[in-house]
Design a protein around this motif. Sequence first.
Motif, PDB file in Angstrom:
ATOM      1  N   ILE A   1       0.948  -1.173  -0.159  1.00 59.26           N
ATOM      2  CA  ILE A   1      -0.139  -0.093  -0.036  1.00 59.26           C
ATOM      3  C   ILE A   1       0.971   1.267   0.066  1.00 59.26           C
ATOM      4  O   ILE A   1       0.462   2.223  -0.731  1.00 59.26           O
ATOM      5  CB  ILE A   1      -1.115  -0.043   1.196  1.00 59.26           C
ATOM      6  CG1 ILE A   1      -2.103  -1.097   1.139  1.00 59.26           C
ATOM      7  CG2 ILE A   1      -1.672   1.441   1.316  1.00 59.26           C
ATOM      8  CD1 ILE A   1      -2.804  -1.484   2.135  1.00 59.26           C
ATOM      9  N   LYS A   2       1.824   1.176   0.667  1.00 57.70           N
ATOM     10  CA  LYS A   2       2.902   2.209   0.920  1.00 57.70           C
ATOM     11  C   LYS A   2       3.599   2.620  -0.841  1.00 57.70           C
ATOM     12  O   LYS A   2       3.692   3.568  -1.131  1.00 57.70           O
ATOM     13  CB  LYS A   2       3.890   1.975   1.707  1.00 57.70           C
ATOM     14  CG  LYS A   2       3.585   2.259   3.134  1.00 57.70           C
ATOM     15  CD  LYS A   2       4.567   1.996   4.011  1.00 57.70           C
ATOM     16  CE  LYS A   2       4.172   2.031   5.546  1.00 57.70           C
ATOM     17  NZ  LYS A   2       5.177   1.636   6.753  1.00 57.70           N
ATOM     18  N   ILE A   3       3.644   1.517  -1.320  1.00 59.40           N
ATOM     19  CA  ILE A   3       4.269   1.800  -2.553  1.00 59.40           C
ATOM     20  C   ILE A   3       3.349   2.204  -3.784  1.00 59.40           C
ATOM     21  O   ILE A   3       3.577   3.099  -4.587  1.00 59.40           O
ATOM     22  CB  ILE A   3       4.830   0.333  -3.241  1.00 59.40           C
ATOM     23  CG1 ILE A   3       6.103  -0.338  -2.463  1.00 59.40           C
ATOM     24  CG2 ILE A   3       5.304   0.331  -4.664  1.00 59.40           C
ATOM     25  CD1 ILE A   3       6.235  -1.717  -2.735  1.00 59.40           C
ATOM     26  N   CYS A   4       2.160   1.714  -3.291  1.00 57.83           N
ATOM     27  CA  CYS A   4       0.980   2.358  -4.308  1.00 57.83           C
ATOM     28  C   CYS A   4       0.791   3.730  -4.115  1.00 57.83           C
ATOM     29  O   CYS A   4       0.828   4.369  -5.016  1.00 57.83           O
ATOM     30  CB  CYS A   4      -0.376   1.928  -3.763  1.00 57.83           C
ATOM     31  SG  CYS A   4      -0.564   0.015  -4.164  1.00 57.83           S
ATOM     32  N   ASP A   5       0.551   4.155  -2.633  1.00 60.04           N
ATOM     33  CA  ASP A   5       0.585   5.513  -2.384  1.00 60.04           C
ATOM     34  C   ASP A   5       1.858   6.472  -3.178  1.00 60.04           C
ATOM     35  O   ASP A   5       1.651   7.710  -3.559  1.00 60.04           O
ATOM     36  CB  ASP A   5       0.675   5.831  -0.812  1.00 60.04           C
ATOM     37  CG  ASP A   5      -0.676   5.442  -0.431  1.00 60.04           C
ATOM     38  OD1 ASP A   5      -1.625   5.125  -0.858  1.00 60.04           O
ATOM     39  OD2 ASP A   5      -0.830   5.107   0.811  1.00 60.04           O
ATOM     40  N   ARG A   6       3.150   5.837  -3.159  1.00 53.44           N
ATOM     41  CA  ARG A   6       4.312   6.632  -3.770  1.00 53.44           C
ATOM     42  C   ARG A   6       3.939   6.936  -5.011  1.00 53.44           C
ATOM     43  O   ARG A   6       4.554   7.739  -5.788  1.00 53.44           O
ATOM     44  CB  ARG A   6       5.487   5.859  -3.522  1.00 53.44           C
ATOM     45  CG  ARG A   6       6.819   6.455  -3.835  1.00 53.44           C
ATOM     46  CD  ARG A   6       7.811   5.927  -3.154  1.00 53.44           C
ATOM     47  NE  ARG A   6       8.149   4.423  -3.281  1.00 53.44           N
ATOM     48  CZ  ARG A   6       8.534   3.856  -4.031  1.00 53.44           C
ATOM     49  NH1 ARG A   6       9.220   4.406  -5.193  1.00 53.44           N
ATOM     50  NH2 ARG A   6       8.723   2.690  -4.062  1.00 53.44           N
ATOM     51  N   PHE A   7       3.532   5.805  -6.118  1.00 54.15           N
ATOM     52  CA  PHE A   7       3.151   6.026  -7.334  1.00 54.15           C
ATOM     53  C   PHE A   7       1.984   6.547  -7.913  1.00 54.15           C
ATOM     54  O   PHE A   7       1.705   7.038  -8.998  1.00 54.15           O
ATOM     55  CB  PHE A   7       3.348   4.568  -7.937  1.00 54.15           C
ATOM     56  CG  PHE A   7       4.987   4.211  -8.285  1.00 54.15           C
ATOM     57  CD1 PHE A   7       5.505   4.706  -9.108  1.00 54.15           C
ATOM     58  CD2 PHE A   7       5.315   3.473  -7.450  1.00 54.15           C
ATOM     59  CE1 PHE A   7       7.107   4.366  -9.532  1.00 54.15           C
ATOM     60  CE2 PHE A   7       6.594   3.054  -7.469  1.00 54.15           C
ATOM     61  CZ  PHE A   7       7.578   3.511  -8.384  1.00 54.15           C
TER      62      PHE A   7
END
Length: 383
Positions: free
Chosen positions: A347-353
């Motif tokens: 989810i943190k990777i999702c938010d970053r992109f």
Amino acid sequence: MLRYCKRCVMPDTKPDLFLDEEGVCNACRSFERRKAIDWDARKKELLQILDRYRSKDGRNWDCLIPVSGGKDSTFQVVRMKQLGLNPLCVTATTCDLSDIGRKNIQNLKNQGVDYVEFSPNPVVRRKLNRIGLMQVGDISWPEHVGIFTIPVRVAVQMNVPLIIWGENSQNEYGGPASAAENNTLDRRWLEEFGGLLGLRVSDLIGLEGLQARDLIPYTYPSDEDLKRVGVTGLFLGYYLPWDGYSNALLSQAHGFTTYHTTVEGSLVNYENLDNHQTGIHDYFKFLKFGFGRATDLACLHVRRGRISRQDAIELVRMHDGKFPWSYLGKPLEKILEPLDLTVEEFIKICDRFTNKKLFLKDAHGNLIKDKHGNLTKINYDNP
């Protein structure tokens, strides 16, 4: 400001998509121009090319077809066999193969073809999935590169010059094989259609302990090898009217199996059935550009007059951009397990992109999500 095509439902955030002065996108205009194409002449041209490359003494295959077992590659095999060719079919093994994907590969082989399946080192593949996801937001990066590099390497090794690709996304290019002179695939052509997303294979050396020898499957043959064999390619969609739905119907009539329900994030049950990671790939497209697979499909069917634009708007709102808690029934945590990632880290990777200009945020600039983790798109324009 986010704008949508007035004819289909594609937003102008799609790379290489342009809206003209009437608000119609170049993809719709391209499809419009298909009506003026002399398809009989195109098919005649195709037959002439195939005759030029057909093995004269029957001691080698007539062509090589990159296949996944999906609806389009099944169609390619059926059509080439109908035209009297003896193809060598090559699969670059997918990352997280589903049971239905394996079943459809077996069905494709049962059409009566010689078949090679190349399985890259899974330890390296998991590293590449992870690097692709974290660096360019594409978990499917190694698959999309391998689809192009591995069949070309096999073509060189097996001395089969002609490669039959399916649809060209630009829908206006025959491929080098259509030229009588200078018709060899070159590196520029391969890299144009090979989907590197700015992450070159050479950039990977040294990351997570990767060496050049780990990346052989994802590396194109040398220009010298390509020229020695005369490796060339054509897009079948340039010569025959290409339609994923009719491809699916023909493939089903030849034993292709569809999913038992609508695929997550999609509108249909007949495509992207082989790889459990595809749901993540499609979700990241939604995060970056504000549209996903449901929009792609809705636009294809609107252009062909199968559904109205208003129906497309409703279907996209129902299915597009949902958080990928599962794909083809496999839970997200199980899909992420080989990459050594938890759902929270994902989810943190999702938010970053995520392109935060496209989605609702709170007063502190944080993305607003519902109880299922879904974002709400800011619609500046209809739909």
